[in-house]
Design a protein around this motif. Structure first.
Motif, PDB file in Angstrom:
ATOM      1  N   ASN A   1       0.827  -1.198   0.000  1.00  0.00           N
ATOM      2  CA  ASN A   1       0.000   0.000   0.000  1.00  0.00           C
ATOM      3  C   ASN A   1       0.868   1.258   0.000  1.00  0.00           C
ATOM      4  OD1 ASN A   1      -2.896   1.160   0.651  1.00  0.00           O
ATOM      5  ND2 ASN A   1      -1.506   2.175   2.050  1.00  0.00           N
ATOM      6  N   CYS A   2       1.912   1.275   0.824  1.00  0.00           N
ATOM      7  CA  CYS A   2       2.811   2.436   0.885  1.00  0.00           C
ATOM      8  C   CYS A   2       3.536   2.634  -0.438  1.00  0.00           C
ATOM      9  CB  CYS A   2       3.813   2.268   2.010  1.00  0.00           C
ATOM     10  SG  CYS A   2       3.096   2.419   3.666  1.00  0.00           S
ATOM     11  N   ARG A   3       3.915   1.538  -1.083  1.00  0.00           N
ATOM     12  CA  ARG A   3       4.592   1.645  -2.372  1.00  0.00           C
ATOM     13  C   ARG A   3       3.662   2.204  -3.443  1.00  0.00           C
ATOM     14  NH1 ARG A   3       8.114  -4.036  -2.168  1.00  0.00           N
ATOM     15  NH2 ARG A   3       9.917  -3.125  -1.088  1.00  0.00           N
ATOM     16  N   VAL A   4       2.404   1.792  -3.415  1.00  0.00           N
ATOM     17  CA  VAL A   4       1.446   2.320  -4.385  1.00  0.00           C
ATOM     18  C   VAL A   4       1.223   3.813  -4.127  1.00  0.00           C
ATOM     19  CG1 VAL A   4      -0.957   2.254  -5.144  1.00  0.00           C
ATOM     20  CG2 VAL A   4       0.309   0.127  -4.860  1.00  0.00           C
ATOM     21  N   ASN A   5       1.118   4.208  -2.850  1.00  0.00           N
ATOM     22  CA  ASN A   5       0.946   5.630  -2.539  1.00  0.00           C
ATOM     23  C   ASN A   5       2.157   6.449  -3.005  1.00  0.00           C
ATOM     24  OD1 ASN A   5      -1.584   5.377  -1.377  1.00  0.00           O
ATOM     25  ND2 ASN A   5      -0.781   5.074   0.689  1.00  0.00           N
ATOM     26  N   ALA A   6       3.360   5.925  -2.773  1.00  0.00           N
ATOM     27  CA  ALA A   6       4.565   6.617  -3.227  1.00  0.00           C
ATOM     28  C   ALA A   6       4.605   6.687  -4.753  1.00  0.00           C
ATOM     29  CB  ALA A   6       5.807   5.915  -2.693  1.00  0.00           C
ATOM     30  N   ALA A   7       4.194   5.598  -5.394  1.00  0.00           N
ATOM     31  CA  ALA A   7       4.135   5.561  -6.854  1.00  0.00           C
ATOM     32  C   ALA A   7       3.175   6.613  -7.387  1.00  0.00           C
ATOM     33  CB  ALA A   7       3.717   4.173  -7.322  1.00  0.00           C
ATOM     34  N   CYS A   8       2.073   6.807  -6.666  1.00  0.00           N
ATOM     35  CA  CYS A   8       1.083   7.809  -7.067  1.00  0.00           C
ATOM     36  C   CYS A   8       1.720   9.198  -7.110  1.00  0.00           C
ATOM     37  CB  CYS A   8      -0.091   7.779  -6.089  1.00  0.00           C
ATOM     38  SG  CYS A   8      -1.380   8.976  -6.453  1.00  0.00           S
ATOM     39  N   HIS A   9       2.494   9.545  -6.086  1.00  0.00           N
ATOM     40  CA  HIS A   9       3.163  10.850  -6.054  1.00  0.00           C
ATOM     41  C   HIS A   9       4.154  10.977  -7.211  1.00  0.00           C
ATOM     42  CE1 HIS A   9       1.243  11.865  -2.374  1.00  0.00           C
ATOM     43  NE2 HIS A   9       1.897  10.982  -1.639  1.00  0.00           N
ATOM     44  N   ALA A  10       4.876   9.895  -7.507  1.00  0.00           N
ATOM     45  CA  ALA A  10       5.844   9.933  -8.605  1.00  0.00           C
ATOM     46  C   ALA A  10       5.141  10.132  -9.946  1.00  0.00           C
ATOM     47  CB  ALA A  10       6.666   8.645  -8.617  1.00  0.00           C
ATOM     48  N   LEU A  11       4.012   9.474 -10.131  1.00  0.00           N
ATOM     49  CA  LEU A  11       3.247   9.636 -11.370  1.00  0.00           C
ATOM     50  C   LEU A  11       2.764  11.076 -11.514  1.00  0.00           C
ATOM     51  CD1 LEU A  11       1.133   6.359 -11.225  1.00  0.00           C
ATOM     52  CD2 LEU A  11       2.942   6.854 -12.878  1.00  0.00           C
TER      53      LEU A  11
ATOM     54  N   ARG B   1      -1.894  -3.844  -9.197  1.00  0.00           N
ATOM     55  CA  ARG B   1      -1.917  -3.346  -7.825  1.00  0.00           C
ATOM     56  C   ARG B   1      -2.463  -1.921  -7.752  1.00  0.00           C
ATOM     57  NH1 ARG B   1      -1.767  -7.015  -3.733  1.00  0.00           N
ATOM     58  NH2 ARG B   1      -0.229  -8.618  -4.182  1.00  0.00           N
ATOM     59  N   PHE B   2      -2.014  -1.078  -8.658  1.00  0.00           N
ATOM     60  CA  PHE B   2      -2.424   0.322  -8.658  1.00  0.00           C
ATOM     61  C   PHE B   2      -3.924   0.454  -8.925  1.00  0.00           C
ATOM     62  CE2 PHE B   2      -2.896   4.638 -10.171  1.00  0.00           C
ATOM     63  CZ  PHE B   2      -1.995   5.362  -9.404  1.00  0.00           C
ATOM     64  N   LYS B   3      -4.417  -0.305  -9.871  1.00  0.00           N
ATOM     65  CA  LYS B   3      -5.826  -0.192 -10.251  1.00  0.00           C
ATOM     66  C   LYS B   3      -6.751  -0.662  -9.147  1.00  0.00           C
ATOM     67  CE  LYS B   3      -9.000  -0.997 -14.077  1.00  0.00           C
ATOM     68  NZ  LYS B   3      -9.187  -1.559 -15.433  1.00  0.00           N
ATOM     69  N   ARG B   4      -6.289  -1.614  -8.321  1.00  0.00           N
ATOM     70  CA  ARG B   4      -7.137  -2.098  -7.237  1.00  0.00           C
ATOM     71  C   ARG B   4      -7.355  -1.035  -6.164  1.00  0.00           C
ATOM     72  NH1 ARG B   4     -10.389  -5.200  -8.872  1.00  0.00           N
ATOM     73  NH2 ARG B   4     -10.983  -5.493  -6.708  1.00  0.00           N
ATOM     74  N   ILE B   5      -6.550   0.026  -6.171  1.00  0.00           N
ATOM     75  CA  ILE B   5      -6.685   1.089  -5.182  1.00  0.00           C
ATOM     76  C   ILE B   5      -7.208   2.383  -5.801  1.00  0.00           C
ATOM     77  CG2 ILE B   5      -5.411   2.578  -3.573  1.00  0.00           C
ATOM     78  CD1 ILE B   5      -3.630   0.227  -2.927  1.00  0.00           C
ATOM     79  N   TYR B   6      -6.769   2.693  -7.026  1.00  0.00           N
ATOM     80  CA  TYR B   6      -7.137   3.968  -7.642  1.00  0.00           C
ATOM     81  C   TYR B   6      -8.151   3.841  -8.783  1.00  0.00           C
ATOM     82  CZ  TYR B   6      -3.603   6.305  -4.867  1.00  0.00           C
ATOM     83  OH  TYR B   6      -2.889   6.813  -3.813  1.00  0.00           O
ATOM     84  N   GLY B   7      -8.481   2.623  -9.157  1.00  0.00           N
ATOM     85  CA  GLY B   7      -9.511   2.446 -10.176  1.00  0.00           C
ATOM     86  C   GLY B   7      -9.050   2.658 -11.601  1.00  0.00           C
ATOM     87  N   LYS B   8      -7.837   3.146 -11.792  1.00  0.00           N
ATOM     88  CA  LYS B   8      -7.255   3.387 -13.107  1.00  0.00           C
ATOM     89  C   LYS B   8      -5.879   2.738 -13.164  1.00  0.00           C
ATOM     90  CE  LYS B   8      -9.208   8.003 -14.136  1.00  0.00           C
ATOM     91  NZ  LYS B   8      -9.647   7.795 -15.511  1.00  0.00           N
TER      92      LYS B   8
END
Length: 276
Positions: free
Chosen positions: A224-234, A258-265
């Motif tokens: 989850n933390c990695r996906v959140n960090a990835a979101c900021h990088a994107l 993994r990303f889509k399961r949290i952000y829908g995209k």
């Protein structure tokens, strides 16, 4: 006619890192996850079913949903109709001074809301006003800040007398060490042994305490933390393939799932929506 889900993200032009999600869900369920920010949402249509805080909730149109930072939750449509809602994500740093001012106490900057599902028309109006200002890119900075202040002050008002966080218990302090270690090593191949040692706990004791405290496993929390960090990088314009490699996803396909399961995209879709 086949129904599909839709997720539209909007970034504020005035308040750093504030963003709004407008979603329509018919065939999608979120995995359990948590965000770094406060999240303030309003159910607009259908029924919004979700788990958080050790219990299941059902939100009908007009209800407010509020998640504190790091509060684990999931979500899905509760019936056959399309679920429509808006969710505004606000970094804690943007709310600390507002909470403190509304409560008349500097200690209130660390305020956490005790309620998750809130039937409050005044709070609903403030959230919808802020989300519409961001979505339609209208209004000035002061208008967005005023709507945000109305949200903060109403939450503090509903809570009555502010209760400070108090001194952390020893288990809480040890788990905080584990969280700090995870956040400091998001780009590393960390193991459960590494994390439990950072918390000065046996692996068994650490697993039990972590699950009890946060509602997810350490492995799920790391992802989850990695996906959140990835979101900021994107959002900063880093290419999805580079982001996937940086945060330890086995390949772009794994990162996409993994990303889509949290952000829908997918990461690429999300990046286009927030940088266009």
């Amino acid at each position: 006619m086949e129904r599909t889900s839709r997720f539209d993200y909007y970034k504020s032009r005035h308040i750093p890192e504030l963003k709004v999600l407008r979603a329509a869900l018919s065939d999608f369920s979120y995995d359990r996850h948590a965000h770094e920010e406060y999240a303030f949402g309003v159910t607009l249509a259908g029924r919004q079913d979700f788990f958080s805080g050790g219990e299941f909730h059902r939100s009908s149109p007009g209800n407010v949903i509020q998640f504190n930072p790091e509060q684990v939750h999931d979500g899905h449509p509760g019936d056959d109709s399309t679920l429509g809602y808006v969710m505004t994500y606000v970094p804690a740093a943007q709310l600390e001074a507002l909470f403190a001012d509304a409560a008349g106490s500097e200690r209130a900057g660390a305020f956490r809301c005790g309620d998750t599902l809130i039937p409050d028309p005044e709070l609903r109006r403030a959230i919808l006003e802020l989300s519409q200002l961001v979505i339609h890119r209208v209004g000035s900075r002061i208008e967005q800040e005023h709507a945000l202040y109305r949200i903060a002050s109403r939450l503090v008002q509903r809570a009555g007398q502010f209760q400070g966080a108090g001194k952390a218990s020893r288990p809480d302090a040890l788990l905080m060490r584990a969280k700090e270690y995870i956040l400091a090593h998001l780009e590393d191949d960390v193991s459960l042994d590494d994390i439990s040692q950072a918390a000065h706990l046996s692996k068994y004791h650490f697993l039990r305490l972590f699950r009890q405290q946060f509602g997810i496993t350490p492995h799920q929390y790391v992802l989850n933390c990695r996906v959140n960090a990835a979101c900021h990088a994107l959002e900063a314009g880093v290419a999805p393939a580079e982001v996937a490699f940086r945060y330890g996803f086995t390949d772009l396909s794994h990162f996409n799932r993994r990303f889509k399961r949290i952000y829908g995209k997918t990461p690429n879709q999300y990046q286009r929506s927030v940088t266009s």
